[in-house]
Design an enzyme around this catalytic site. Structure first.
Site, PDB file in Angstrom:
ATOM      1  N   CYS A   1      50.138  83.899 -23.253  1.00 23.90           N
ATOM      2  CA  CYS A   1      51.498  84.076 -23.297  1.00 23.90           C
ATOM      3  C   CYS A   1      51.793  83.385 -24.721  1.00 23.90           C
ATOM      4  O   CYS A   1      51.381  82.532 -25.213  1.00 23.90           O
ATOM      5  CB  CYS A   1      52.117  83.502 -22.168  1.00 23.90           C
ATOM      6  SG  CYS A   1      52.237  83.992 -20.672  1.00 23.90           S
TER       7      CYS A   1
ATOM      8  N   GLU B   1      46.463  89.087 -24.562  1.00 25.63           N
ATOM      9  CA  GLU B   1      46.470  89.689 -23.208  1.00 25.63           C
ATOM     10  C   GLU B   1      47.597  90.747 -23.260  1.00 25.63           C
ATOM     11  O   GLU B   1      48.638  90.502 -24.006  1.00 25.63           O
ATOM     12  CB  GLU B   1      46.759  88.789 -22.132  1.00 25.63           C
ATOM     13  CG  GLU B   1      45.600  87.986 -21.777  1.00 25.63           C
ATOM     14  CD  GLU B   1      45.559  87.082 -20.536  1.00 25.63           C
ATOM     15  OE1 GLU B   1      46.839  87.182 -19.750  1.00 25.63           O
ATOM     16  OE2 GLU B   1      44.608  86.268 -20.271  1.00 25.63           O
TER      17      GLU B   1
ATOM     18  N   SER C   1      55.261  92.102 -24.604  1.00 26.54           N
ATOM     19  CA  SER C   1      56.798  92.452 -24.760  1.00 26.54           C
ATOM     20  C   SER C   1      57.127  93.318 -25.775  1.00 26.54           C
ATOM     21  O   SER C   1      56.207  93.439 -26.846  1.00 26.54           O
ATOM     22  CB  SER C   1      57.530  91.269 -24.583  1.00 26.54           C
ATOM     23  OG  SER C   1      57.410  90.640 -25.891  1.00 26.54           O
TER      24      SER C   1
ATOM     25  N   SER D   1      52.981  93.610 -36.761  1.00 27.06           N
ATOM     26  CA  SER D   1      53.470  93.437 -38.335  1.00 27.06           C
ATOM     27  C   SER D   1      52.271  92.421 -38.724  1.00 27.06           C
ATOM     28  O   SER D   1      51.735  92.547 -40.145  1.00 27.06           O
ATOM     29  CB  SER D   1      54.795  92.701 -38.105  1.00 27.06           C
ATOM     30  OG  SER D   1      55.029  92.163 -39.606  1.00 27.06           O
TER      31      SER D   1
ATOM     32  N   GLN E   1      63.979  82.642 -33.476  1.00 27.03           N
ATOM     33  CA  GLN E   1      63.501  83.729 -33.971  1.00 27.03           C
ATOM     34  C   GLN E   1      64.192  84.456 -34.986  1.00 27.03           C
ATOM     35  O   GLN E   1      65.105  84.021 -35.556  1.00 27.03           O
ATOM     36  CB  GLN E   1      63.808  84.816 -32.625  1.00 27.03           C
ATOM     37  CG  GLN E   1      63.007  84.378 -31.307  1.00 27.03           C
ATOM     38  CD  GLN E   1      63.453  85.281 -30.189  1.00 27.03           C
ATOM     39  OE1 GLN E   1      64.373  86.290 -30.205  1.00 27.03           O
ATOM     40  NE2 GLN E   1      62.859  85.074 -29.055  1.00 27.03           N
TER      41      GLN E   1
END
Length: 516
Positions: free
Chosen positions: A371, A405, A409, A418, A379
């Site tokens: 994750c 993994e 999202s 990117s 952000q």
């Protein structure tokens, strides 16, 4: 005497009162911060203490983080679509998809108020030849930089050899909730007439842009996506100086979810019901940084490594927080098999969490990220790419190639695409000439070893950027002026980078340990 306008309004009011709005209906709904009226599905209905009715809606074809409670005034009831009685079986749904609702009836006519992935499996070695044309000398006799040289160049053609036979894919494409963005670089195709019309098909990589990745992973949520977990259950989180509105459901204790705000200690991530409780806890909390070992520090950025078994309380609280912003990942109760890498910003008060990624101690498929999350206040500031770059630096220290993994999202996919694009282009455009009159050569395997990016991800990124073309019987990579200019702009904007010299870390062989 009433006018036609009044009659129409009266008839519309009568028609709306006759409509019974139930869960599963679809109706155009006005979005909060725009004048758009996209089609939305009603997931739940509740009565407020004032007697008003509120509807929890999901905007069709929009991310679930935009789901919200709306009043009746924002619903266009003239275009209401009623659900069918029989609903889909949840067991037949793909993992990651939403049991979105009963099948649609034939859409009811508008009420007129005037009348009433695939992926590569065991792919053979690709000894792909990557070759640059020599840059033409400038007026002073020097080759100069790439930008100056490309002004006098036609697109650079890099020969690329591939296996003649590509094995059949062992993984089938599964429907996921993420959307694959379009390529940011539109490559101009040149010499169309000379391209072979019978060019063999080149397979996409494991996380290619052509198809969606597989929807499984060690931290993927394995539960039926029922109506409870589809509805956001938290109003607000307070973490340090930031108040954050959650995007998705998170299984915090039931006695806290009804509160207007949950307060978190920004150092141990313990959750509390009031600011007074937080103040009492802060007086006793001895932590001023995440528990675990600090393995990287440069200027104001620091990374800590946390063992999910040794620091279970912190790891579980971290997963609860992360679930507010990750839709289909993060199991918070079983953290023993995982390591967590926490990025923090340093000031006089302590080390403040910016984001994190987790990875399995032992991964059978060489995953280097389970994750990954950058908290919303941080952000779009370059921290996401820094987290990704750090995960690949760890893979370089381990002498392995890695891949995240799946599923990613939508924001995670954008960030990885990117990063892969910039990293691969950085190597291709800066290949140096070893000997005079000799073109530099590089294989796909060498690209993978230099970057620690899995070979399948290297191939899929080249395809995603439309850099691979079939020309005169062979595959070539075409680097156009547009590609190089976009790369240079992106590289100039990227200020935050990982310095490998500041990483003090020794990989552990978890397979030789009896217990994590």
């Amino acid at each position: 005497m009433k006018t036609n306008e009044d009659l129409k309004a009266d008839n519309k009011s009568v028609a709306e009162t006759m409509i019974q709005i139930v869960e599963g209906c679809r109706v155009p709904t006005k979005m909060r911060y725009s004048d758009d009226w996209p089609l939305a599905e009603i997931l739940s209905i509740r009565e407020t203490p004032n007697g008003d009715t509120m509807y929890y809606i999901h905007y069709i074809d929009y991310n679930k983080r935009l789901d919200e409670w709306v009043s009746k005034e924002r619903l266009d009831l003239q275009k209401l679509q009623l659900p069918r009685k029989e609903s889909k079986s949840v067991n037949n749904l793909k993992n990651g998809s939403r049991p979105s609702s009963p099948e649609r009836e034939i859409p009811t006519p508008d009420i007129d108020a005037t009348h009433h992935d695939y992926a590569l499996q065991s792919q053979p070695e690709i000894n792909s030849v990557v070759k640059h044309e020599l840059l033409p000398p400038l007026e002073n006799g020097n080759t100069g930089n790439v930008a100056a040289a490309t002004a006098a160049l036609s697109p650079v053609a890099i020969p690329l050899s591939v296996p003649k036979k590509i094995p059949p894919s062992g993984r089938k494409r599964k429907h996921g909730s993420m959307s694959t963005p379009s390529a940011p670089i539109n490559d101009d195709h040149h010499d169309h007439d000379s391209q072979d019309s019978m060019a063999p098909q080149l397979a996409a990589g494991a996380s290619g842009a052509v198809v969606a990745p597989r929807t499984s992973g060690s931290l993927t949520v394995h539960h039926s996506d029922d109506i409870v977990t589809r509805i956001k259950n938290l109003e607000m989180l307070e973490l340090g100086r930031h108040r954050i509105k959650p995007w998705y459901f998170s299984p915090y204790p039931i006695e806290l979810v009804s509160l207007p705000c949950i307060y978190l200690c920004e150092f141990c991530l313990k959750y509390m019901k009031s600011r007074k409780c937080l103040q009492r806890h802060s007086d006793k909390c001895v932590l001023r940084h995440p528990p675990g070992n600090e393995i990287y520090r440069k200027q104001s950025v620091s990374f800590f490594e946390i063992d999910g078994r040794k620091n279970k309380f912190y790891a579980q609280n971290l997963c609860l927080l992360a679930k507010c912003f990750l839709d289909h990942k993060t199991l918070y109760y079983d953290t023993d098999p995982f390591l967590f890498y926490i990025m923090t910003e340093i000031d006089v008060r302590g080390f403040h969490i910016v984001g994190y990624f987790s990875k399995e101690k032992e991964s059978s498929e060489d995953y280097n990220v389970a994750c990954i999350l950058t908290l919303p206040p941080y952000q779009r500031k370059g921290f996401g790419k820094m987290l990704i770059e750090f995960s690949y630096e760890l893979s370089k220290f381990e002498g392995k190639t890695g891949s995240p993994e799946k599923p990613l999202s939508d924001l995670g996919l954008l960030s990885y695409r990117s990063y892969w694009s910039e990293t691969i282009l950085d190597i291709l455009v800066n290949l140096k000439i070893v000997e005079p009159n000799e073109n530099p050569m590089m294989t796909i395997n060498e690209l993978s070893e230099l970057t620690s990016i899995k070979k399948e991800d290297v191939i899929s990124t080249l395809q995603y950027l439309n850099l691979i073309n079939y020309y005169k019987g062979q595959y070539i990579i075409t680097l156009t002026k547009d590609v190089l200019s976009v790369y240079e702009r992106a590289a100039a904007k990227r200020k935050l980078r990982i310095d490998p010299k500041c990483l003090h870390w020794t990989p552990k062989d978890w397979s030789k340990r009896g217990k994590w």
